[in-house]
Write a protein that holds these residues in place. Structure first.
Motif, PDB file in Angstrom:
ATOM      1  N   ALA A   8       9.117  24.683 -49.479  1.00 49.15           N
ATOM      2  CA  ALA A   8       9.680  25.377 -49.951  1.00 49.15           C
ATOM      3  C   ALA A   8      11.043  26.810 -49.899  1.00 49.15           C
ATOM      4  N   PRO A   9      11.647  26.405 -49.982  1.00 47.36           N
ATOM      5  CA  PRO A   9      12.885  28.294 -50.430  1.00 47.36           C
ATOM      6  C   PRO A   9      11.944  28.426 -51.166  1.00 47.36           C
ATOM      7  N   GLY A  10      11.799  30.148 -50.621  1.00 50.22           N
ATOM      8  CA  GLY A  10      11.733  30.631 -52.368  1.00 50.22           C
ATOM      9  C   GLY A  10       9.702  30.626 -52.277  1.00 50.22           C
ATOM     10  N   LYS A  11       8.743  29.953 -51.403  1.00 46.56           N
ATOM     11  CA  LYS A  11       7.390  29.301 -51.750  1.00 46.56           C
ATOM     12  C   LYS A  11       7.146  29.118 -50.594  1.00 46.56           C
ATOM     13  N   GLU A  12       5.430  29.751 -50.848  1.00 46.67           N
ATOM     14  CA  GLU A  12       4.980  29.545 -49.804  1.00 46.67           C
ATOM     15  C   GLU A  12       4.405  27.817 -49.340  1.00 46.67           C
ATOM     16  N   ARG A  13       3.954  28.091 -47.772  1.00 54.22           N
ATOM     17  CA  ARG A  13       4.055  27.182 -47.066  1.00 54.22           C
ATOM     18  C   ARG A  13       2.497  26.449 -47.781  1.00 54.22           C
ATOM     19  N   GLU A  14       2.564  24.472 -48.532  1.00 55.75           N
ATOM     20  CA  GLU A  14       1.480  23.796 -48.928  1.00 55.75           C
ATOM     21  C   GLU A  14       1.481  22.993 -48.640  1.00 55.75           C
ATOM     22  N   PHE A  15      -0.364  23.009 -48.515  1.00 53.35           N
ATOM     23  CA  PHE A  15      -0.173  21.083 -48.102  1.00 53.35           C
ATOM     24  C   PHE A  15       0.225  19.725 -48.900  1.00 53.35           C
ATOM     25  N   VAL A  16       0.209  18.997 -47.565  1.00 55.16           N
ATOM     26  CA  VAL A  16       0.523  18.508 -48.498  1.00 55.16           C
ATOM     27  C   VAL A  16      -0.606  17.042 -48.708  1.00 55.16           C
ATOM     28  N   ALA A  17      -0.700  16.291 -47.023  1.00 53.12           N
ATOM     29  CA  ALA A  17      -1.789  15.804 -47.264  1.00 53.12           C
ATOM     30  C   ALA A  17      -2.321  15.057 -45.160  1.00 53.12           C
ATOM     31  N   SER A  18      -3.471  15.677 -44.964  1.00 49.44           N
ATOM     32  CA  SER A  18      -4.184  14.802 -43.605  1.00 49.44           C
ATOM     33  C   SER A  18      -4.978  13.693 -43.380  1.00 49.44           C
ATOM     34  N   ILE A  19      -4.977  13.271 -42.330  1.00 47.42           N
ATOM     35  CA  ILE A  19      -5.892  12.019 -41.181  1.00 47.42           C
ATOM     36  C   ILE A  19      -6.760  13.227 -40.356  1.00 47.42           C
ATOM     37  N   ARG A  20      -8.290  12.565 -40.459  1.00 46.56           N
ATOM     38  CA  ARG A  20      -8.623  12.408 -39.337  1.00 46.56           C
ATOM     39  C   ARG A  20      -8.340  11.605 -38.555  1.00 46.56           C
ATOM     40  N   TRP A  21      -7.992  11.556 -37.275  1.00 46.72           N
ATOM     41  CA  TRP A  21      -7.481   9.969 -36.046  1.00 46.72           C
ATOM     42  C   TRP A  21      -9.005   9.499 -36.106  1.00 46.72           C
ATOM     43  N   SER A  22     -10.482   9.910 -35.852  1.00 44.64           N
ATOM     44  CA  SER A  22     -11.085   9.340 -36.221  1.00 44.64           C
ATOM     45  C   SER A  22     -12.304   9.003 -37.438  1.00 44.64           C
ATOM     46  N   GLY A  23     -11.622   7.473 -37.538  1.00 38.92           N
ATOM     47  CA  GLY A  23     -12.707   7.762 -38.815  1.00 38.92           C
ATOM     48  C   GLY A  23     -11.355   7.091 -40.172  1.00 38.92           C
ATOM     49  N   GLY A  24     -10.190   7.565 -39.800  1.00 42.17           N
ATOM     50  CA  GLY A  24      -9.265   7.403 -40.456  1.00 42.17           C
ATOM     51  C   GLY A  24      -9.427   8.168 -42.120  1.00 42.17           C
ATOM     52  N   ARG A  25      -9.671   9.135 -41.448  1.00 38.54           N
ATOM     53  CA  ARG A  25     -10.428   9.278 -43.944  1.00 38.54           C
ATOM     54  C   ARG A  25      -9.431  10.582 -43.996  1.00 38.54           C
ATOM     55  N   THR A  26      -8.839   9.654 -45.285  1.00 37.34           N
ATOM     56  CA  THR A  26      -7.133  10.842 -45.555  1.00 37.34           C
ATOM     57  C   THR A  26      -7.160  11.951 -47.068  1.00 37.34           C
ATOM     58  N   TYR A  27      -6.721  12.684 -46.781  1.00 38.33           N
ATOM     59  CA  TYR A  27      -6.888  14.268 -48.104  1.00 38.33           C
ATOM     60  C   TYR A  27      -5.784  14.475 -48.697  1.00 38.33           C
ATOM     61  N   TYR A  28      -5.219  14.336 -49.535  1.00 40.60           N
ATOM     62  CA  TYR A  28      -3.457  14.734 -50.070  1.00 40.60           C
ATOM     63  C   TYR A  28      -4.026  15.296 -51.402  1.00 40.60           C
ATOM     64  N   ALA A  29      -2.781  16.868 -51.621  1.00 42.33           N
ATOM     65  CA  ALA A  29      -2.310  17.284 -52.983  1.00 42.33           C
ATOM     66  C   ALA A  29      -2.072  16.588 -53.950  1.00 42.33           C
ATOM     67  N   ASP A  30      -3.020  16.454 -55.215  1.00 41.15           N
ATOM     68  CA  ASP A  30      -2.445  16.343 -56.050  1.00 41.15           C
ATOM     69  C   ASP A  30      -1.310  15.955 -56.367  1.00 41.15           C
ATOM     70  N   SER A  31      -0.428  16.833 -56.180  1.00 38.79           N
ATOM     71  CA  SER A  31       0.781  16.242 -56.933  1.00 38.79           C
ATOM     72  C   SER A  31       2.429  15.270 -55.538  1.00 38.79           C
ATOM     73  N   VAL A  32       0.963  15.287 -54.225  1.00 36.22           N
ATOM     74  CA  VAL A  32       1.543  13.784 -53.725  1.00 36.22           C
ATOM     75  C   VAL A  32       0.834  12.881 -53.967  1.00 36.22           C
ATOM     76  N   LYS A  33       0.144  12.738 -54.449  1.00 35.27           N
ATOM     77  CA  LYS A  33      -1.851  11.310 -54.571  1.00 35.27           C
ATOM     78  C   LYS A  33      -0.546  10.077 -55.045  1.00 35.27           C
ATOM     79  N   ASP A  34      -0.270   9.165 -54.834  1.00 42.96           N
ATOM     80  CA  ASP A  34       0.080   8.069 -55.299  1.00 42.96           C
ATOM     81  C   ASP A  34       1.510   8.112 -54.923  1.00 42.96           C
ATOM     82  N   ARG A  35       1.872   8.504 -54.457  1.00 44.52           N
ATOM     83  CA  ARG A  35       3.425   8.643 -54.131  1.00 44.52           C
ATOM     84  C   ARG A  35       3.455   8.752 -52.152  1.00 44.52           C
TER      85      ARG A  35
END
Length: 119
Positions: free
Chosen positions: A40-67
């Protein structure tokens, strides 16, 4: 040459939804870690989510989890970010990134797609 191209950003009202896409090309990404980040403007870049192609494991930032939901289509070499219940604070430039196998830092980045959420 690795290329990541994001699309799907836009303007949406609070509570609405958007789906971002990241088309990857240039090599086989089957063992890569694919991620979404935002800045966002004036803010640091932040992690949102990621996925491993093999296995499909996902990770989310708390701020976006469940949305937000990250998913991938191996056949299309495309990663998606489904964003629901959007809030004005989700407004940012969203980037797709790829980390080579065995690495925890991201090696390749897209140019970004703008998401703007109005209140």
């Amino acid at each position: 040459q690795v290329q990541l191209v994001e699309s799907g950003g836009g303007l949406v009202q609070a509570g609405g939804s958007l789906r971002l896409s990241c088309a990857a090309s240039g090599r086989t990404f089957s063992s890569y870690l694919m991620g979404w980040f935002r800045q966002a403007p004036g803010k640091e870049r932040e992690f949102v989510a990621s996925i491993r192609w093999s296995g499909g494991r996902t990770y989310y930032a708390d701020s976006v989890k469940d949305r937000f939901t990250i998913s991938g289509d191996n056949a299309k070499n495309t990663v998606y970010l489904q964003m629901n219940s959007l809030k004005p604070e989700d407004t940012a430039l969203y980037y797709c990134a790829a980390a080579m196998p065995g690495r925890t830092s991201y090696d390749y980045w897209g140019q970004g797609t703008q998401v703007t959420v109005s209140s």
